[in-house]
Design a protein around this motif. Sequence first.
Motif, PDB file in Angstrom:
ATOM      1  N   TYR A 177       1.033  -1.161   0.020  1.00 60.35           N
ATOM      2  CA  TYR A 177       0.015   0.134  -0.152  1.00 60.35           C
ATOM      3  C   TYR A 177       0.841   1.169  -0.083  1.00 60.35           C
ATOM      4  N   ASP A 178       1.988   1.032   0.864  1.00 63.72           N
ATOM      5  CA  ASP A 178       2.854   2.372   0.691  1.00 63.72           C
ATOM      6  C   ASP A 178       3.492   2.565  -0.511  1.00 63.72           C
ATOM      7  N   THR A 179       3.878   1.531  -1.101  1.00 63.25           N
ATOM      8  CA  THR A 179       4.426   1.649  -2.539  1.00 63.25           C
ATOM      9  C   THR A 179       3.701   2.199  -3.532  1.00 63.25           C
ATOM     10  N   THR A 197      10.196   6.128  -6.030  1.00 68.06           N
ATOM     11  CA  THR A 197       9.305   5.195  -6.359  1.00 68.06           C
ATOM     12  C   THR A 197       9.728   3.879  -6.930  1.00 68.06           C
ATOM     13  N   LEU A 198      10.789   4.170  -7.868  1.00 66.76           N
ATOM     14  CA  LEU A 198      11.550   2.834  -8.246  1.00 66.76           C
ATOM     15  C   LEU A 198      12.224   2.101  -7.208  1.00 66.76           C
ATOM     16  N   LEU A 199      12.859   2.703  -6.064  1.00 64.87           N
ATOM     17  CA  LEU A 199      13.416   2.056  -5.176  1.00 64.87           C
ATOM     18  C   LEU A 199      12.478   1.419  -4.145  1.00 64.87           C
ATOM     19  N   PHE A 200      11.320   1.904  -3.953  1.00 71.28           N
ATOM     20  CA  PHE A 200      10.401   1.261  -3.347  1.00 71.28           C
ATOM     21  C   PHE A 200       9.822  -0.031  -3.936  1.00 71.28           C
ATOM     22  N   LEU A 201       9.547   0.292  -5.420  1.00 73.33           N
ATOM     23  CA  LEU A 201       9.079  -0.687  -6.089  1.00 73.33           C
ATOM     24  C   LEU A 201       9.776  -2.212  -6.252  1.00 73.33           C
ATOM     25  N   VAL A 202      11.403  -2.004  -5.940  1.00 72.93           N
ATOM     26  CA  VAL A 202      12.156  -2.989  -6.045  1.00 72.93           C
ATOM     27  C   VAL A 202      12.301  -3.561  -4.629  1.00 72.93           C
ATOM     28  N   ASN A 203      12.066  -2.627  -3.767  1.00 76.11           N
ATOM     29  CA  ASN A 203      12.189  -3.259  -2.313  1.00 76.11           C
ATOM     30  C   ASN A 203      10.790  -4.113  -1.875  1.00 76.11           C
TER      31      ASN A 203
END
Length: 280
Positions: A177-179, A197-203
């Motif tokens: 949800y945060d992502t 956003t990209l970093l959170f998607l990878v995470n």
Amino acid sequence: MATGTQPPASGTDPRRAGHGVRGATRAAIAPRHLRTDRWWLAPAGTAAGLLAFVVYSTWRAFSNSDYYAAPYVSPFYSPCLAENCVPMRHGPNWELFGGWWGLSPALLILVFPLGFRLTCYYYRKAYYRGFWASPPACAVAEPHTSYTGETRFPLVLQNLHRYFFYAAVLVGVVLTYDTVLTFRDEQYAWGHMGVGTLLFLVNIGLIWAYTLSCHSCRHIIGGRLRHFSKHPVRYRLWGWVGRLNQRHMQLAWASLISVAACDFYVYLLATGAFADPRLF
């Protein structure tokens, strides 16, 4: 013929003759092991990596600051469940607990993902070898004189891993949800995407891959089935989880690094080190 020159009796293993030790079954080798490679590098590197994460996460968990920079919230602090959370327009109100004597909100949530990782089968192997030398490496004897396994307190609590798995799934849903919310700008307008956003998607991809590759997940999906032919869907899912499970160690480290990287990125934004570069 002198006693010292008599050959061993017929049928006696020459390697055991003359040892004088009841039940001796192997040659007496003085060294603790015969490995000549740098076997200590792996446990030392593992211990150093885990210690670095423990130090960093402890600092960030107790800092109780710089964990929100719109639209990003640190995964160490999400969901923020205490009333002393910093104001954030981040969906529903999660303030379920009081001030907790000024304690950091991260201490309310980190117990679940950290409990999942501490009881993880791979991490057990990692810190047993890295910190306790139990054993330090393959074919290297451990220094301990006794062994009780995980049958006594506190290691008997490792059996809680399957229950921490359910908590980890819930945390994964919240982080997903945060992502999704990272596709907003600083004014919370949708349709934007930044480097964060990209970093959170990878995470979140690594978090889910690590969580679903867990041995408990594999057992839940297909561990009790007697006939896979009667459950083709669960068999297919079991196969997918099994392939992920083969990379469980790599996913454990990658997700550990990515979650720390996301937190550090939010920290840099919150402290004003730089502005989040917008891709569109």
